[in-house]
Design an enzyme around this catalytic site. Structure first.
Site, PDB file in Angstrom:
ATOM      1  N   PHE A  22      34.582  51.345  40.203  1.00 36.80           N
ATOM      2  CA  PHE A  22      34.661  49.890  39.948  1.00 36.80           C
ATOM      3  C   PHE A  22      34.238  49.046  41.158  1.00 36.80           C
ATOM      4  CE2 PHE A  22      39.673  49.609  40.196  1.00 36.80           C
ATOM      5  CZ  PHE A  22      39.633  49.966  41.518  1.00 36.80           C
ATOM      6  N   GLU A  23      34.175  47.748  40.912  1.00 43.55           N
ATOM      7  CA  GLU A  23      33.644  46.768  41.886  1.00 43.55           C
ATOM      8  C   GLU A  23      32.216  47.135  42.312  1.00 43.55           C
ATOM      9  OE1 GLU A  23      36.092  44.828  44.596  1.00 43.55           O
ATOM     10  OE2 GLU A  23      37.930  45.210  43.466  1.00 43.55           O
ATOM     11  N   GLY A  24      31.435  47.593  41.341  1.00 40.82           N
ATOM     12  CA  GLY A  24      30.063  48.048  41.600  1.00 40.82           C
ATOM     13  C   GLY A  24      30.090  49.543  41.833  1.00 40.82           C
TER      14      GLY A  24
END
Ligand SMILES: Cc1cc2nc3c(=O)[nH]c(=O)nc-3n(C[C@H](O)[C@H](O)[C@H](O)COP(=O)(O)OP(=O)(O)OC[C@H]3O[C@@H](n4cnc5c(N)ncnc54)[C@H](O)[C@@H]3O)c2cc1C
Length: 585
Positions: A392-394
């Site tokens: 997550f978060e890229g």
């Protein structure tokens, strides 16, 4: 330094430039910051020691008294200004306190991170005074939680392709229809930063852009899916969010209309740094457990800590922590010193930290061996909890491409200008002749070629490594330039060289951070010699690891099997899998 603008250290490395003034001295915690950090850490540790994390994991639930305890410590408002009831911690303090939370538990960290690193960040960055006054005090006190809603069933990494639509009504309100997926704090939060497509006009044509809205729990048409049954961070709540014609007033727009995508990216860029810090916290816990096991477990009549292959794992785990911390607090310290252009640094801290943590989980579990595999011990939970950080978060794939392409942008623009000269490489070989057309890029290249680009502020213990590192910066810039000349616009489609470029940029930043931090430690008269010796060994070993990774990527820029990899992958996709059976082949 061309001007006073605090440019990205990583960004400038794509020109081969070493920003010595930006990395030396290593940004230290002030006495006041240290005192505050210790106070928070002690207070949090007292609460954290009372929590049953295995039970939280099993029941997939954070107990209400834990939510309450965190509120009493003010941990929901770490980055919120004091005027709104927050603690207003600066970046370094925030990272250090967040790392402490991660040291205890991933679910708590994800809940807190989802709330403040991303959930309420749009409000902090772009909220109007009215919006801030209405929400921030309640968000800071923990009375309300926040959530960040970008991902959808058809839109993950390709975030611009979201379908949730906000349609403007005649009375100025908006009606939102759509679905968000895997939203941290979904259902529990009262405040939702909702990214939606909105209609705009450009050159007389209708176009869709993205706008952020505040959607409030209790609004008609807003509902939530069941709590996701996850592999790890199980106690944090993750749900789908459904918007069935939710009517939202215009005053709930966050920031400018049509600018929501940039806002979402800026928020994620911010959040990634604390994620890197958190990974260092998780690694410390693993390392502590694995070290105690290595010390106490005896086989062949000796503690297993006496065997070389266990010692190597302990040293590597420590190096992973040291490097991650060095990068994270270099970045946060520079942010405190005024660096605004920190997106490449924070992305690299996330990629490096999450992979370093994953390696530590693997090494720690291997040291614990059978015990590590049993649910009775926390290793397997930490393994499950850690895995999310690479996603997550890229995702780390997307972030590598982001770092490489963003970093190459400057040199590529400059090279295009230099293209006015018939032969770019000749021009760069003899830059004096071309001074009339030299751009930022070429000037930086020139200064590097005439030897003005050495690391000088390091401790003498690092003479050899610093000299090698200076050479690595030059090698890197040349590779970046060669890749641009070779692939031109097609570089975007060539992810393997992009990955190597990102990896090299990461190792350069890691090495600079390690040298700078260790230099500060060695130069500090107040630090006991024993600790200095330990840090010197850690620094030397971490640098060697980093150098080896850099060299591998550098070599593969020119000697690789990229075309075979592509062709193999095409076959695999055609076969819909491995496609061989040992019986036949
Ligand atoms: C526990 C959890 C909590 C989450 N919390 C939130 C939240 O609070 N808010 C929110 O908005 N979202 C949240 N997410 C969503 C998360 O951000 C996405 O899962 C993530 O962005 C990846 O999207 P995806 O899973 O659809 O993968 P995809 O985008 O489908 O990617 C699949 C794979 O393909 C790779 N890939 C995709 N495109 C490329 C490319 N161009 N080049 C190379 N590789 C590529 C990816 O790296 C990945 O390995 C959460 C997810 C989880 C699991």
């Amino acid at each position: 330094m061309e001007n006073d603008k605090f440019e990205s250290v990583v960004g400038n490395s794509f020109y081969g430039e070493i920003e010595e003034n930006r990395v030396f001295p290593y940004p230290a915690f002030s006495a006041e910051q240290s005192e505050m950090a210790k106070e928070f850490i002690n207070a949090f540790d007292k609460l954290a020691a009372t929590i049953d994390y295995a039970k939280m994991d099993e029941e997939a639930k954070i107990p209400e008294e834990v939510y309450q305890g965190l509120a009493e410590l003010g941990l929901y408002g770490m980055g919120i200004p004091e005027e709104y009831g927050g603690l207003n911690l600066d970046y370094s303090l925030y990272c250090r306190v967040f790392a402490q939370v991660c040291q205890w538990d991933g679910s708590l960290a994800v809940m807190l991170g989802g709330h403040q690193a991303i959930g309420l960040k749009a409000l902090l960055l772009e909220g109007t005074d009215e919006q801030k006054s209405k929400w921030l005090p309640r968000l800071a006190s923990g009375e309300c939680l926040a959530a960040f809603c970008l991902t959808e069933p058809g839109s993950g990494s390709d975030a611009y392709s979201i379908k949730t639509k906000a349609t403007k009504n005649d009375d100025g309100t908006y009606t939102i229809k759509g679905q968000k997926l895997w939203i941290t704090n979904g259902g529990r939060a009262d405040f939702y930063t909702m990214f939606c497509k909105t209609d705009h006009e450009k050159n007389g044509k209708k176009v869709e852009k993205i706008t952020a809205f505040i959607v409030e729990k209790g609004m008609e048409g807003l509902s939530f899916g069941k709590k996701e049954d996850k592999m790890g961070i199980r106690a944090s709540e993750t749900r789908s969010v459904y918007l069935d014609n939710v009517k939202v007033p215009a005053e709930n727009i966050l920031g400018a209309e049509g600018k929501g995508f940039k806002l979402a990216m800026n928020i994620l860029n911010d959040g990634r740094l604390s994620l890197g810090a958190g990974c260092a916290g998780g690694m410390k816990t693993l390392m502590k457990m694995a070290t105690m096991h290595a010390k106490n477990r005896r086989q062949f009549d000796r503690p297993i800590a006496e065997f070389g292959l266990i010692q190597e794992k302990l040293a590597k785990m420590a190096a992973n922590i040291y490097t991650t911390e060095s990068m994270v607090y270099m970045t946060s310290g520079n942010m405190c010193r005024g660096m605004q252009d920190y997106y490449l640094e924070s992305a690299l801290c996330k990629v490096y930290g999450s992979e370093a943590l994953w390696e530590c989980v693997d090494m720690g579990l291997q040291i614990a061996a059978g015990n590590g595999y049993m649910k009775e011990y926390p290793y397997e939970r930490l393994m499950r909890d850690s895995r999310i950080n690479l996603i997550f978060e890229g995702t780390n794939e997307i972030l590598r491409a982001f770092v490489a392409l963003s970093g190459l942008k400057g040199p590529s623009e400059s090279l295009a200008e230099l293209g006015k000269i018939s032969d770019v490489s000749t021009a760069l070989k003899d830059p004096i002749k071309s001074l009339g057309v030299l751009t930022n890029f070429a000037k930086k290249r020139l200064s590097k070629m005439i030897g003005g680009n050495m690391i000088t502020k390091h401790h003498p213990e690092f003479n050899e490594m610093a000299s090698k590192l200076s050479g690595q910066f030059s090698d890197f810039a040349l590779q970046a330039e060669n890749a641009l000349l070779k692939y031109k616009a097609e570089i975007i489609e060539n992810e393997l060289p992009l990955k190597r470029i990102a990896n090299m940029a990461m190792e350069l930043y890691a090495s600079l951070s390690i040298i700078s931090r260790t230099t500060s430690i060695l130069n500090d008269d107040n630090i006991p010699q024993e600790k200095k010796d330990y840090c010197l060994k850690l620094g030397q070993f971490s640098l060697r690891e980093s150098y080896a990774k850099f060299k591998k990527n550098l070599k593969e820029m020119n000697k690789n099997m990229d075309s075979t990899i592509k062709s193999l992958s095409d076959d695999i996709v055609k076969n819909e899998g491995y496609g061989l059976d040992i019986i036949d082949f």
